[in-house]
Design a protein around this motif. Structure first.
Motif, PDB file in Angstrom:
ATOM      1  N   UNK A 136       0.830  -1.210   0.000  1.00 55.22           N
ATOM      2  CA  UNK A 136       0.000   0.000   0.000  1.00 55.22           C
ATOM      3  C   UNK A 136       0.862   1.256   0.000  1.00 55.22           C
ATOM      4  N   UNK A 137       2.004   1.195   0.641  1.00 52.66           N
ATOM      5  CA  UNK A 137       2.885   2.363   0.693  1.00 52.66           C
ATOM      6  C   UNK A 137       3.454   2.710  -0.674  1.00 52.66           C
ATOM      7  N   UNK A 138       3.403   1.763  -1.586  1.00 50.21           N
ATOM      8  CA  UNK A 138       3.850   2.038  -2.952  1.00 50.21           C
ATOM      9  C   UNK A 138       2.662   2.091  -3.913  1.00 50.21           C
ATOM     10  N   UNK A 139       1.472   2.288  -3.330  1.00 53.29           N
ATOM     11  CA  UNK A 139       0.276   2.450  -4.165  1.00 53.29           C
ATOM     12  C   UNK A 139      -0.160   1.194  -4.874  1.00 53.29           C
ATOM     13  N   UNK A 140       0.203   0.034  -4.318  1.00 58.61           N
ATOM     14  CA  UNK A 140      -0.082  -1.215  -5.026  1.00 58.61           C
ATOM     15  C   UNK A 140      -0.865  -2.197  -4.174  1.00 58.61           C
ATOM     16  N   UNK A 141      -1.596  -1.706  -3.191  1.00 59.73           N
ATOM     17  CA  UNK A 141      -2.289  -2.646  -2.304  1.00 59.73           C
ATOM     18  C   UNK A 141      -3.255  -3.533  -3.058  1.00 59.73           C
ATOM     19  N   UNK A 142      -4.118  -2.952  -3.876  1.00 59.62           N
ATOM     20  CA  UNK A 142      -5.167  -3.757  -4.501  1.00 59.62           C
ATOM     21  C   UNK A 142      -4.595  -4.716  -5.542  1.00 59.62           C
ATOM     22  N   UNK A 143      -3.496  -4.318  -6.206  1.00 57.84           N
ATOM     23  CA  UNK A 143      -2.848  -5.254  -7.134  1.00 57.84           C
ATOM     24  C   UNK A 143      -2.244  -6.419  -6.355  1.00 57.84           C
ATOM     25  N   UNK A 144      -1.609  -6.113  -5.248  1.00 56.05           N
ATOM     26  CA  UNK A 144      -1.052  -7.168  -4.395  1.00 56.05           C
ATOM     27  C   UNK A 144      -2.167  -8.064  -3.862  1.00 56.05           C
ATOM     28  N   UNK A 145      -3.233  -7.455  -3.403  1.00 53.52           N
ATOM     29  CA  UNK A 145      -4.426  -8.167  -2.917  1.00 53.52           C
ATOM     30  C   UNK A 145      -4.918  -9.168  -3.955  1.00 53.52           C
ATOM     31  N   UNK A 146      -5.049  -8.710  -5.192  1.00 56.69           N
ATOM     32  CA  UNK A 146      -5.577  -9.592  -6.244  1.00 56.69           C
ATOM     33  C   UNK A 146      -4.613 -10.737  -6.549  1.00 56.69           C
ATOM     34  N   UNK A 147      -3.305 -10.460  -6.545  1.00 59.47           N
ATOM     35  CA  UNK A 147      -2.327 -11.509  -6.823  1.00 59.47           C
ATOM     36  C   UNK A 147      -2.356 -12.573  -5.731  1.00 59.47           C
ATOM     37  N   UNK A 148      -2.353 -12.141  -4.482  1.00 59.80           N
ATOM     38  CA  UNK A 148      -2.353 -13.108  -3.366  1.00 59.80           C
ATOM     39  C   UNK A 148      -3.580 -14.017  -3.440  1.00 59.80           C
ATOM     40  N   UNK A 149      -4.733 -13.426  -3.597  1.00 64.69           N
ATOM     41  CA  UNK A 149      -5.954 -14.239  -3.589  1.00 64.69           C
ATOM     42  C   UNK A 149      -6.090 -15.081  -4.854  1.00 64.69           C
ATOM     43  N   UNK A 150      -5.536 -14.615  -5.953  1.00 61.76           N
ATOM     44  CA  UNK A 150      -5.625 -15.415  -7.179  1.00 61.76           C
ATOM     45  C   UNK A 150      -4.802 -16.702  -7.081  1.00 61.76           C
ATOM     46  N   UNK A 151      -3.827 -16.732  -6.177  1.00 66.44           N
ATOM     47  CA  UNK A 151      -3.004 -17.924  -5.982  1.00 66.44           C
ATOM     48  C   UNK A 151      -3.486 -18.788  -4.816  1.00 66.44           C
ATOM     49  N   UNK A 152      -4.582 -18.428  -4.208  1.00 68.60           N
ATOM     50  CA  UNK A 152      -5.077 -19.209  -3.065  1.00 68.60           C
ATOM     51  C   UNK A 152      -5.469 -20.614  -3.512  1.00 68.60           C
ATOM     52  N   UNK A 153      -5.146 -21.626  -2.712  1.00 66.41           N
ATOM     53  CA  UNK A 153      -5.531 -22.995  -3.081  1.00 66.41           C
ATOM     54  C   UNK A 153      -7.042 -23.185  -3.015  1.00 66.41           C
ATOM     55  N   UNK A 154      -7.514 -24.180  -3.695  1.00 68.11           N
ATOM     56  CA  UNK A 154      -8.947 -24.464  -3.681  1.00 68.11           C
ATOM     57  C   UNK A 154      -9.425 -24.866  -2.292  1.00 68.11           C
ATOM     58  N   UNK A 155      -8.569 -25.519  -1.556  1.00 72.47           N
ATOM     59  CA  UNK A 155      -8.926 -25.936  -0.204  1.00 72.47           C
ATOM     60  C   UNK A 155      -7.791 -25.573   0.750  1.00 72.47           C
ATOM     61  N   UNK A 156      -8.175 -25.259   1.970  1.00 66.95           N
ATOM     62  CA  UNK A 156      -7.179 -24.976   2.984  1.00 66.95           C
ATOM     63  C   UNK A 156      -6.577 -23.589   2.866  1.00 66.95           C
ATOM     64  N   UNK A 157      -5.620 -23.337   3.729  1.00 62.41           N
ATOM     65  CA  UNK A 157      -4.977 -22.028   3.805  1.00 62.41           C
ATOM     66  C   UNK A 157      -3.640 -22.061   3.070  1.00 62.41           C
ATOM     67  N   UNK A 158      -3.299 -20.988   2.386  1.00 67.76           N
ATOM     68  CA  UNK A 158      -2.024 -20.963   1.662  1.00 67.76           C
ATOM     69  C   UNK A 158      -0.843 -20.782   2.610  1.00 67.76           C
ATOM     70  N   UNK A 159       0.292 -21.275   2.198  1.00 69.98           N
ATOM     71  CA  UNK A 159       1.540 -20.991   2.890  1.00 69.98           C
ATOM     72  C   UNK A 159       2.101 -19.692   2.316  1.00 69.98           C
ATOM     73  N   UNK A 160       2.427 -18.747   3.184  1.00 70.58           N
ATOM     74  CA  UNK A 160       2.901 -17.435   2.733  1.00 70.58           C
ATOM     75  C   UNK A 160       4.226 -17.078   3.402  1.00 70.58           C
ATOM     76  N   UNK A 161       5.286 -17.782   3.052  1.00 75.01           N
ATOM     77  CA  UNK A 161       6.604 -17.436   3.574  1.00 75.01           C
ATOM     78  C   UNK A 161       7.075 -16.119   2.951  1.00 75.01           C
ATOM     79  N   UNK A 162       8.106 -15.506   3.512  1.00 77.28           N
ATOM     80  CA  UNK A 162       8.577 -14.222   2.986  1.00 77.28           C
ATOM     81  C   UNK A 162       8.905 -14.242   1.500  1.00 77.28           C
ATOM     82  N   UNK A 163       9.553 -15.312   1.037  1.00 78.29           N
ATOM     83  CA  UNK A 163       9.939 -15.375  -0.377  1.00 78.29           C
ATOM     84  C   UNK A 163       8.712 -15.324  -1.294  1.00 78.29           C
TER      85      UNK A 163
END
Length: 239
Positions: A136-163
Motif C-alpha cells: 500500500x505504501x507504494x500504491x499497489x495494495x489492490x494489485x497485491x491483494x488480487x495476486x495473493x488471492x488469485x493464488x489461493x488454493x482451492x482448499x485450505x490455507x495458503x503458505x505465505x513465507x517471505x519469499x
C-alpha cells in the motif's frame, strides 16, 4: 297427585339449577376473556418496549488518501471488510464477489470498499498483513491483494513465507522490493494492523471474512445476491 306434584317441583328445581349453571358459566367466561385481553395488552406493550435489532454504527473512515480503500469518499454506501490473506473464504469473496461489486457499484459511485486487516491464522497471517501494508505504501495494495488471492488454493490455507510474498509483490508491479521488505518491518505498520484488529474486536468481529455495509453485518463468504440486496437496501436508506 302428591307424586305428580313432586315430579313437577323436581323438574322446576332442575330447570332453575340449569339456569344458574348457565349464568355462572357466562360470568366465568367473561372474566377469563377480560383477563386474557389484559394479558395480551400487557404482552403487546412489553413487546413494544423491547428494542429492535438495528445495524451497528458503521466504522467507515472515508479517508481520502487511504491506499487500502477503493471508491468515492462520499459514496452513499461503504462496505468495510475485515479479512485475512490466508482465509480461504476471504479468497472466495475476493475472486468471485468483489470484482462484480466493483463493476456494479464502485465504478458507478455507489459503493466504497475499505479493507481492514484482521489476521487470525497465526504468524503467516500477520506477515501477509504487513506485506499488504508495505504494498500500500507504494500504491499497489489492490494489485497485491488480487495476486495473493488469485493464488489461493482451492482448499485450505495458503503458505505465505517471505519469499512468496516478495514474489507476489513483484507480480503486483512493485519495483522497489528493498523498500517493500523494509516497510514490512516498520513498527508503524504493525501498529496500523493492531488498530484494525482492535476496531474489529470492539464491534464483535471474531472471524473472517466479516463485512459491514453501512453498519449492516454480513458474515462469511455469502453469495453475490446477499451483497447486492444489502447494498441496495443501504442505498435506499441513504437517500
Amino acid at each position: 297427585m302428591g307424586t305428580t306434584g313432586g315430579k313437577k317441583r323436581l323438574r322446576n328445581l332442575n330447570a332453575l339449577v340449569a339456569v344458574l349453571v348457565a349464568v355462572i358459566a357466562v360470568l366465568l367466561g367473561s372474566m377469563l376473556i377480560n383477563r386474557g385481553g389484559e394479558s395480551s395488552t400487557e404482552a403487546a406493550e412489553s413487546s413494544a418496549e423491547q428494542p429492535r435489532n438495528s445495524p451497528l454504527d458503521s466504522p467507515a473512515r472515508r479517508e481520502p488518501d487511504d491506499p487500502m480503500a477503493m471508491g468515492r469518499t462520499d459514496a452513499p454506501v461503504v462496505l468495510v471488510a475485515y479479512e485475512d490473506f490466508r482465509c480461504p473464504f476471504c479468497a472466495k469473496y475476493a475472486t468471485e464477489v468483489a470484482p462484480e461489486l466493483k463493476k456494479r457499484y464502485v465504478e458507478t459511485g455507489v459503493l466504497r470498499i475499505e479493507w481492514r486487516d484482521f489476521p487470525v491464522f497465526g504468524p503467516q497471517s500477520d506477515r501477509a498483513a504487513k506485506a499488504g501494508r508495505a504494498a500500500a505504501r507504494q500504491g499497489a495494495f489492490w494489485r497485491f491483494h488480487d495476486v495473493v488471492y488469485s493464488h489461493a488454493p482451492r482448499r485450505g490455507k495458503p503458505e505465505l513465507p517471505p519469499a512468496k510474498l516478495i514474489d507476489y509483490a513483484e507480480q503486483a508491479g512493485i519495483s522497489d522490493i528493498e523498500r517493500f521488505k523494509a516497510d514490512m518491518q516498520d513498527p508503524a505498520v504493525d501498529r496500523a494492523i493492531r488498530r484494525d484488529v482492535a476496531e474489529g474486536t470492539r464491534i464483535g468481529v471474531s472471524a473472517t471474512p466479516t463485512f459491514l455495509v453501512n453498519g449492516e453485518p454480513i458474515m462469511g463468504a455469502q453469495p453475490l445476491s446477499t451483497f447486492v440486496s444489502t447494498i441496495e437496501q443501504a442505498r435506499q436508506e441513504a437517500r
